[in-house]
Motif scaffolding. Structure first.
Motif: not given
Ligand SMILES: [Zn+2]
Lengths: 114, 227
Positions: A5-9, A52-55
């Protein structure tokens, strides 16, 4: 594990910044991580690669700068750095203190891209 | 055309979104006169039992309610309702902590000014909840004597984000050969000066003291609406 969740933020914020700045791709994110942030560095690297994949940040790298705990010693009247948060006492005069000045941060400090 | 790499310098807290929501919640709690406590522990520390008892204890003099974060496999909400308090459940699925947004959603349609105390039982986890402000007035971390004396030293981040330590299941201390002094020393090494309360849901020991301390803390925050 809340690192996902931290990585997504972190990625959301970095993407917002990159888009504002007209970047097409993110190549690197610089993060300051406090010793008392509650985030495990290795778990965050792992989670970051997944989100990060696909972004626009795919294949980018995460650079983490670890920040020590900085306490204020009431005896010395000085800030002191601790690289381990236990015991919470001044490394110079051994006075106990719960006055934490920094060391909890999870801050993005730079986004690199093209 | 070659693209030149660029570095954009910023300084942004990764949990800013949660922090902004938490601040809004805190303002709302403040305006409603409700004292909010976030309870954190590992699974099996007796958090639900302790909460059921403190709800019962406080309900004789105050209006109390609870929100509980349950993993899909649990149903602590049902147990908490035995106290007679209004209880809402947040099913977190696989998420290992509560976030401000989940609390905000759980509060939907609830008029908070009918409450004096709201307890938020976090997901059983001593790591992840540390980073997420829920807008609470007080964060309480519970350790049971069965977890051993050294446990506090393994979770410095959580204890350093907490205001109070509760030692639970003290009726079992002798049976598990718990060294109270050693536990208190460990807590003191991690966070000097933090308040420690010792309770047993089984014998009722310490519950009154904890309840009184909560009432005092609430009266301190809301001096105009003292009971
Ligand atoms: Zn000193």
């Amino acid at each position: 594990m809340h690192e996902l969740s931290i990585a997504q933020n972190m990625l959301d914020i970095a993407q917002e910044i990159a888009e504002e700045q007209g970047l097409l791709r993110i190549t690197q994110i610089h993060l300051r991580l406090g010793v008392l942030s509650g985030v495990v560095k290795e778990a965050l690297f792992f989670a970051y690669d997944i989100v990060a994949q696909g972004t626009m940040a795919e294949a980018s790298s995460l650079v983490i700068e670890e920040v020590p705990v900085v306490i204020f010693c009431p005896e010395c009247q000085e800030e002191r750095s601790l690289f381990r948060p236990i015991p919470m006492r001044c490394p110079v005069c051994q006075t106990k203190t719960a006055d934490i000045r920094s060391g909890r941060e999870i801050d993005i400090i730079a986004v690199e891209g093209v | 055309m070659t693209l030149t790499p660029r570095i954009v310098e910023v300084r942004q807290n990764v949990l800013k979104k949660n922090d902004i929501l938490a601040r809004a919640l805190r303002e709302r709690f403040q305006a409603s006169g409700v004292y909010v406590v976030n309870l954190v522990s590992s699974p099996g520390a007796g958090k639900t039992t302790a909460l059921t008892h403190i709800l019962t204890e406080l309900s004789t003099s105050h209006r109390v309610a609870a929100i509980v974060g349950d993993l899909a496999t649990e149903n602590d909400a049902e147990r908490l309702r035995e106290s007679g308090a209004d209880v809402r459940q947040i099913t977190t699925g696989t998420v290992c902590h509560l976030e401000a947004q989940m609390v905000e959603e759980a509060l939907h349609g609830w008029s908070l000014d009918t409450l004096d105390f709201l307890f938020i039982e976090n997901v059983g986890n001593l790591v992840c909840p540390a980073s997420y402000d829920l807008g609470e007035h007080e964060r309480v971390v519970l350790f049971s004597v069965t977890e051993g004396e050294d446990k506090p030293e393994k979770y410095p981040t959580l204890i350093n984000s907490s205001d109070t330590v509760i030692m639970t299941k003290i009726d079992l201390a002798e049976a598990v050969d718990f060294n109270r002094e050693r536990f208190l020393r460990a807590v003191e090494r991690v966070r000097p000066g933090i308040a420690v309360y010792e309770i047993s849901a089984k014998t009722g020991a310490g519950l009154k003291e904890w309840a009184n301390r909560l009432i005092e803390a609430r009266n301190h925050i809301f001096p105009m609406v003292q009971n």
